[in-house]
Design an enzyme around this catalytic site. Structure first.
Site, short mmCIF file in Angstrom:
data_model
loop_
_atom_site.label_atom_id
_atom_site.label_comp_id
_atom_site.label_asym_id
_atom_site.label_seq_id
_atom_site.Cartn_x
_atom_site.Cartn_y
_atom_site.Cartn_z
N ASP A 26 0.87 -1.19 0.00
CA ASP A 26 0.00 0.00 0.00
C ASP A 26 0.90 1.24 0.00
OD1 ASP A 26 -1.82 2.02 0.41
OD2 ASP A 26 -2.77 1.11 2.17
N ASP A 121 -3.23 2.16 -5.77
CA ASP A 121 -2.03 2.17 -4.93
C ASP A 121 -1.91 0.95 -4.02
OD1 ASP A 121 -3.78 2.77 -2.74
OD2 ASP A 121 -2.13 3.83 -1.77
N GLU A 122 -2.74 -0.03 -4.24
CA GLU A 122 -2.80 -1.13 -3.28
C GLU A 122 -2.97 -2.46 -4.00
OE1 GLU A 122 -5.80 -1.82 0.23
OE2 GLU A 122 -5.89 0.22 -0.49
N1 DCP Z 1 -8.62 8.02 -2.18
C1 DCP Z 1 -9.70 8.82 -2.54
N2 DCP Z 1 -10.77 8.95 -1.68
C2 DCP Z 1 -10.79 8.29 -0.50
C3 DCP Z 1 -9.72 7.45 -0.14
C4 DCP Z 1 -8.64 7.35 -1.01
O1 DCP Z 1 -9.67 9.42 -3.61
N3 DCP Z 1 -11.85 8.43 0.32
C5 DCP Z 1 -7.46 7.94 -3.10
C6 DCP Z 1 -6.38 8.90 -2.68
C7 DCP Z 1 -5.32 8.06 -2.06
C8 DCP Z 1 -5.49 6.73 -2.74
O2 DCP Z 1 -6.87 6.64 -3.06
O3 DCP Z 1 -4.03 8.61 -2.25
C9 DCP Z 1 -5.06 5.57 -1.89
O4 DCP Z 1 -5.86 5.47 -0.74
P1 DCP Z 1 -5.28 5.01 0.65
O5 DCP Z 1 -6.43 4.71 1.54
O6 DCP Z 1 -4.25 3.95 0.46
O7 DCP Z 1 -4.59 6.34 1.24
P2 DCP Z 1 -3.18 6.96 0.96
O8 DCP Z 1 -2.34 6.10 0.07
O9 DCP Z 1 -3.38 8.36 0.48
O10 DCP Z 1 -2.56 7.05 2.40
P3 DCP Z 1 -1.98 5.88 3.32
O11 DCP Z 1 -0.56 6.24 3.55
O12 DCP Z 1 -2.79 5.95 4.56
O13 DCP Z 1 -2.16 4.59 2.56
MG MG Z 2 -2.15 4.07 0.41
#
Ligand code: DCP
Ligand code: MG
Length: 375
Positions: A26, A121-122
């Site tokens: 992730d 991203d996952e």
């Molecule tokens: N995303 C989005 N709306 C949301 C959640 C996520 O558009 N409600 C998008 C933006 C994030 C991406 O999906 O960058 C990946 O989601 P993650 O939950 O993995 O969050 P992040 O990668 O941003 O942060 P973390 O470091 O907590 O994984």
């Molecule tokens: Mg993430």
């Protein structure tokens, strides 16, 4: 042996199930990290990706610097601005994220083809049968993260375990830029102090219900008998029984069949006019029908989503025995579905259209359904 299945090993004349090795990767603050990489002047700053502060949009994600202010995904941008007026608010650049995602996947493919993407991203990787690093999934995860950074200058976290449920929980433990391993035998201890709301598959409503019944942690959940869980949660009882014990037999699915496809829009001003709402739904439907046809998909179910000005949200669906993802049919259904909501009493801030019950338009059954429909 089916690839990706745990397989069986005959040992001392007995059949022993081989356990899987799953890595959940992730990316850290993904969209925000891409922005900080591409605009070095944003490095070290609270970056908020999503709408502008004065818009009605929500935060997609934010950098870890911004999280210190209490900002998180799905928060209204106006709220984020109150918490951090000095924040850098940027619009999402999906093509850049897609490109980074593709580079990340090419790193994965150096290790295995057993990849199940969950979002850009996952992903889950099944490395049960990978011999690299003498089969050490922890070393593989470390190398995957190193190579991702080398290729994209973006940092990733990873969880390593013997099933998907635990690997996903593990990837959060040492986030950002870390990894964590849950070995067989360690799951129940790991889960016992885990807050119930953090368990995958326990949403806000279930969390509240569990807390009402004294279930606050994994240990509390494990205390409940199957009978008690059945009484409380019906069909989901078995799932909760298993996760309290770290049991999850789901395979890594490489060719995921999409369950639904949709589009939605939050309006600058609340809508209160029926015709205008229908027009907006039509626009969303056209966009979604277009995505379906690009993917060679057709659908049996259409759902509209309506979020009222008071933030309450409802969905209304229609499922047909024949394919309904045809524009004139959809256009006829939209006002009918909308008429079944409370739009007469309430203003509307968001509308959405989605299609589910998807089938491949090249499959023989869909051809048959289409001709049926044509008649
Ligand atoms: N995303 C989005 N709306 C949301 C959640 C996520 O558009 N409600 C998008 C933006 C994030 C991406 O999906 O960058 C990946 O989601 P993650 O939950 O993995 O969050 P992040 O990668 O941003 O942060 P973390 O470091 O907590 O994984
Ligand atoms: Mg993430």
């Amino acid at each position: 042996m089916k690839s990706g299945s745990p397989g069986f090993l005959v040992k001392n004349g007995r059949i022993k199930k081989m356990s899987r090795k799953i890595i959940h990767v992730d990316m850290d603050a993904f969209y925000a990290a891409v922005e900080q990489r591409d605009f070095p002047e944003f490095k070290g700053l609270p970056v908020i990706v999503g709408g502008q502060p004065d818009s009605r949009g929500v935060v997609a994600t934010c950098s870890y610097e911004a999280r210190k202010f209490g900002i998180h995904s799905a928060m209204p941008c106006s709220r984020a601005y109150q918490l951090c007026p000095q924040g850098v608010f940027v619009k999402p650049r999906f093509s850049a994220y897609k490109q980074a995602s593709e580079e990340i996947h090419s790193v994965f493919r150096e290790f295995t083809n057993m990849i199940e993407p969950l979002s850009l991203d996952e992903a889950y990787l099944d490395v049960s049968h990978v011999d690299l690093y003498e089969g050490s999934a922890s070393l593989m995860a470390k190398e995957i993260r190193r190579q991702i950074f080398k290729t994209t200058q973006l940092s990733a976290s990873a969880g390593i375990s013997y099933n998907k449920f635990l690997a996903k929980l593990a990837s959060d433990v040492n986030k950002p830029c870390g990894q964590f391993l849950i070995k067989p035998g360690q799951a129940e201890i790991f889960l016992s102090s885990f807050p119930i709301g953090k368990f995958y598959g326990v949403g806000k409503v279930t969390e509240k219900k569990m807390q009402l019944h004294g279930i606050n942690t994994g240990a509390d959940l494990k205390q409940k008998s199957m009978q008690e869980l059945l009484a409380l949660f019906g069909n989901s009882a078995e799932y909760y029984y298993d996760i309290a014990r770290g049991i999850d037999d789901r395979e890594v699915v490489t060719h995921r069949i999409r369950k639904s496809l949709g589009a939605e829009n939050t309006f600058q001003k609340d809508l209160d006019n029926f015709d205008e709402m229908v027009e907006q739904l039509k626009l969303l439907a056209i966009e979604t029908l277009d995505s379906l046809s690009r993917r060679d998909l057709m659908a049996y179910t259409i759902t509209i989503k309506v979020k009222y000005a008071d933030f309450k949200q409802v969905t209304r669906s229609y499922t047909s025995a024949t394919v309904i993802s045809v524009q004139n049919v959809v256009f006829e259904l939209l006002p009918v579905l909308l008429g079944r909501t409370e739009i007469k009493e309430k203003k509307v801030r968001l509308l959405g259209v989605s299609f589910s019950g998807l089938i491949d338009s090249s499959s023989p059954v869909s051809g048959e359904q289409l001709s049926l429909f044509g008649e």
